[in-house]
Motif scaffolding. Structure first.
Motif, PDB file in Angstrom:
ATOM      1  N   SER A   2       0.834  -1.193   0.000  1.00 17.25           N
ATOM      2  CA  SER A   2       0.000   0.000   0.000  1.00 17.25           C
ATOM      3  C   SER A   2       0.871   1.246   0.000  1.00 17.25           C
ATOM      4  N   SER A   3       0.257   2.389  -0.397  1.00 18.05           N
ATOM      5  CA  SER A   3       1.003   3.644  -0.428  1.00 18.05           C
ATOM      6  C   SER A   3       1.480   4.026   0.964  1.00 18.05           C
ATOM      7  N   TRP A   4       0.661   3.670   1.996  1.00 14.91           N
ATOM      8  CA  TRP A   4       1.066   3.981   3.377  1.00 14.91           C
ATOM      9  C   TRP A   4       2.295   3.172   3.756  1.00 14.91           C
ATOM     10  N   ASN A   5       2.281   1.872   3.403  1.00 22.23           N
ATOM     11  CA  ASN A   5       3.433   1.033   3.716  1.00 22.23           C
ATOM     12  C   ASN A   5       4.665   1.488   2.956  1.00 22.23           C
ATOM     13  N   ALA A   6       4.493   1.841   1.690  1.00 25.43           N
ATOM     14  CA  ALA A   6       5.623   2.303   0.882  1.00 25.43           C
ATOM     15  C   ALA A   6       6.216   3.571   1.479  1.00 25.43           C
ATOM     16  N   SER A   7       5.357   4.463   1.954  1.00 26.04           N
ATOM     17  CA  SER A   7       5.839   5.699   2.576  1.00 26.04           C
ATOM     18  C   SER A   7       6.621   5.398   3.842  1.00 26.04           C
ATOM     19  N   PHE A   8       6.127   4.460   4.639  1.00 33.42           N
ATOM     20  CA  PHE A   8       6.811   4.086   5.887  1.00 33.42           C
ATOM     21  C   PHE A   8       8.174   3.465   5.588  1.00 33.42           C
ATOM     22  N   VAL A   9       8.219   2.561   4.595  1.00 36.66           N
ATOM     23  CA  VAL A   9       9.481   1.910   4.226  1.00 36.66           C
ATOM     24  C   VAL A   9      10.475   2.941   3.714  1.00 36.66           C
ATOM     25  N   GLY A 153      23.824  -3.753   5.331  1.00 34.18           N
ATOM     26  CA  GLY A 153      23.476  -3.866   3.926  1.00 34.18           C
ATOM     27  C   GLY A 153      22.239  -4.718   3.701  1.00 34.18           C
ATOM     28  N   VAL A 154      22.105  -5.790   4.498  1.00 36.86           N
ATOM     29  CA  VAL A 154      20.937  -6.668   4.351  1.00 36.86           C
ATOM     30  C   VAL A 154      19.656  -5.940   4.753  1.00 36.86           C
ATOM     31  N   GLN A 155      19.700  -5.192   5.851  1.00 36.41           N
ATOM     32  CA  GLN A 155      18.533  -4.417   6.251  1.00 36.41           C
ATOM     33  C   GLN A 155      18.111  -3.456   5.146  1.00 36.41           C
ATOM     34  N   MET A 156      19.075  -2.766   4.591  1.00 30.68           N
ATOM     35  CA  MET A 156      18.769  -1.802   3.544  1.00 30.68           C
ATOM     36  C   MET A 156      18.250  -2.487   2.288  1.00 30.68           C
ATOM     37  N   ALA A 157      18.802  -3.651   1.969  1.00 31.63           N
ATOM     38  CA  ALA A 157      18.324  -4.391   0.803  1.00 31.63           C
ATOM     39  C   ALA A 157      16.867  -4.795   0.968  1.00 31.63           C
ATOM     40  N   HIS A 158      16.491  -5.198   2.171  1.00 26.63           N
ATOM     41  CA  HIS A 158      15.086  -5.533   2.445  1.00 26.63           C
ATOM     42  C   HIS A 158      14.183  -4.337   2.143  1.00 26.63           C
ATOM     43  N   HIS A 159      14.579  -3.161   2.606  1.00 21.72           N
ATOM     44  CA  HIS A 159      13.775  -1.957   2.387  1.00 21.72           C
ATOM     45  C   HIS A 159      13.730  -1.587   0.902  1.00 21.72           C
ATOM     46  N   ILE A 160      14.882  -1.650   0.252  1.00 24.46           N
ATOM     47  CA  ILE A 160      14.935  -1.297  -1.170  1.00 24.46           C
ATOM     48  C   ILE A 160      14.066  -2.241  -1.990  1.00 24.46           C
ATOM     49  N   LEU A 161      14.163  -3.539  -1.712  1.00 19.69           N
ATOM     50  CA  LEU A 161      13.374  -4.511  -2.471  1.00 19.69           C
ATOM     51  C   LEU A 161      11.886  -4.384  -2.163  1.00 19.69           C
ATOM     52  N   ALA A 162      11.558  -3.961  -0.948  1.00 15.75           N
ATOM     53  CA  ALA A 162      10.150  -3.722  -0.627  1.00 15.75           C
ATOM     54  C   ALA A 162       9.591  -2.597  -1.490  1.00 15.75           C
ATOM     55  N   LEU A 163      10.401  -1.561  -1.695  1.00 18.10           N
ATOM     56  CA  LEU A 163       9.968  -0.458  -2.549  1.00 18.10           C
ATOM     57  C   LEU A 163       9.905  -0.901  -4.015  1.00 18.10           C
ATOM     58  N   VAL A 164      10.873  -1.717  -4.429  1.00 20.10           N
ATOM     59  CA  VAL A 164      10.864  -2.217  -5.802  1.00 20.10           C
ATOM     60  C   VAL A 164       9.617  -3.061  -6.063  1.00 20.10           C
ATOM     61  N   SER A 165       9.248  -3.882  -5.076  1.00 19.03           N
ATOM     62  CA  SER A 165       8.101  -4.779  -5.263  1.00 19.03           C
ATOM     63  C   SER A 165       6.785  -4.041  -5.421  1.00 19.03           C
ATOM     64  N   SER A 166       6.759  -2.777  -5.019  1.00 17.67           N
ATOM     65  CA  SER A 166       5.538  -1.999  -5.205  1.00 17.67           C
ATOM     66  C   SER A 166       5.388  -1.546  -6.655  1.00 17.67           C
ATOM     67  N   ALA A 167       6.489  -1.633  -7.412  1.00 19.54           N
ATOM     68  CA  ALA A 167       6.451  -1.208  -8.817  1.00 19.54           C
ATOM     69  C   ALA A 167       6.627  -2.370  -9.782  1.00 19.54           C
ATOM     70  N   VAL A 168       7.302  -3.426  -9.327  1.00 22.85           N
ATOM     71  CA  VAL A 168       7.580  -4.574 -10.188  1.00 22.85           C
ATOM     72  C   VAL A 168       7.003  -5.826  -9.536  1.00 22.85           C
ATOM     73  N   ARG A 169       6.219  -6.554 -10.259  1.00 20.68           N
ATOM     74  CA  ARG A 169       5.593  -7.759  -9.738  1.00 20.68           C
ATOM     75  C   ARG A 169       6.313  -9.005 -10.233  1.00 20.68           C
ATOM     76  N   PHE A 170       6.814  -9.809  -9.312  1.00 21.61           N
ATOM     77  CA  PHE A 170       7.340 -11.106  -9.696  1.00 21.61           C
ATOM     78  C   PHE A 170       7.038 -12.107  -8.595  1.00 21.61           C
TER      79      PHE A 170
END
Length: 281
Positions: A2-9, A153-170
């Motif tokens: 959701s947009s709220w979750n994306a904003s929080f991340v 780096g792993v923590q940041m990767a989790h956040h980055i991929l969470a944001l990516v998943s809001s735009a790319v579906r796999f």
């Protein structure tokens, strides 16, 4: 997402990026001028041996491997700024004590276990007493101003991929495979002294870029576009991140099958890892 979750991340990621640029920074301490350069015995190889010992300990106890990244960040930051750094760099036992103590603090603060100092004394074959580890713990916490929760780096990767998943579906399986690969590469970065001075966000981005071969061409291009949209002025430049990507890729994949990459653990820990599961875990 959701947009709220994306904003929080996004806000959480920004907070980590700001911390990595301010209070959680390490310098190239092995290259800093020394009043006694000929007495320094700690180098990149010695540091890597201690990292490997930490991973052996963590694996034997079935703890989260990211604990080692937290512990070594404390070691590196201590050696970058502490007035006691030279003593640790010139005395292998002091360097080992610093690392054992940092691992103890990392395990304790991550809530993995209630292992006490006496246990950490025993795994070092009682080279260090409880009083010595307690004294080093106080010195470590004081020198680091009690900042012992670094972004990894792993923590940041989790956040980055969470944001990516809001735009790319796999598929979920692909996302899990990407995260597993990122964690694998991040562990190599912890072992390599070069990455001491690199920002965790750059390591995270570099590792993600290195995983694009797991995707088909269309999804890989979509992920690249999403990553580039996330990278604002708070990140390192694209040039730096691509240099980091190349270094990390060569480190992880350029040594496959190379026996010389294997480094034996330090003598004092040779039996500890094998005994841990029987004694504690």
């Amino acid at each position: 997402m959701s947009s709220w979750n994306a904003s929080f991340v996004a806000e959480s990621l920004l907070a980590m990026i700001q911390r990595e640029q301010t209070v959680y920074r390490s310098s190239d301490y092995l290259e800093t001028p020394s009043p006694t350069p000929s007495l320094r015995i700690v180098d990149e190889v010695v540091r890597t041996k201690m990292v490997d010992w930490c991973y052996s300990f963590i694996d034997a106890c079935h703890f989260e491997r990211e604990i080692v990244a937290v512990a070594m960040e404390m070691v590196d930051r201590f050696l970058s700024k502490s007035s006691n750094a030279e003593a640790a760099l010139c005395d292998r036992l002091q360097f080992q004590l610093l690392t054992v103590t940092s691992l103890y603090v990392a395990v304790k603060t991550r809530g993995e276990s209630a292992l006490g100092i006496d246990f950490f004394c025993s795994i070092s074959c009682d080279i260090y007493s409880v009083d010595e580890i307690e004294a080093m713990e106080l010195t470590l916490l004081s020198e680091l101003e009690w900042r012992i929760s670094p972004p990894t780096g792993v923590q940041m990767a989790h956040h980055i991929l969470a944001l990516v998943s809001s735009a790319v579906r796999f598929e979920q399986s692909i996302c899990i495979a990407i995260l597993d690969e990122v964690m694998y590469q991040a562990e190599y970065a912890v072992r390599d002294y070069y990455f001491v001075t690199q920002r965790p966000s750059s390591v995270a981005m570099a590792a993600i870029f290195n995983t694009l071969e797991l995707l088909d061409k269309q999804n890989a291009q979509a992920v690249v576009r999403s990553l580039l949209s996330i990278m604002d002025e708070e990140f390192d430049s694209l040039e730096i991140i691509l240099d980091t990507k190349s270094r990390l890729h060569n480190l992880v994949y350029g040594q496959e099958g190379d026996d010389s990459a294997t480094i034996d653990p330090l003598p004092f820990s040779s039996t500890s890892a094998r005994e841990l599961e029987l004694r504690v875990c």
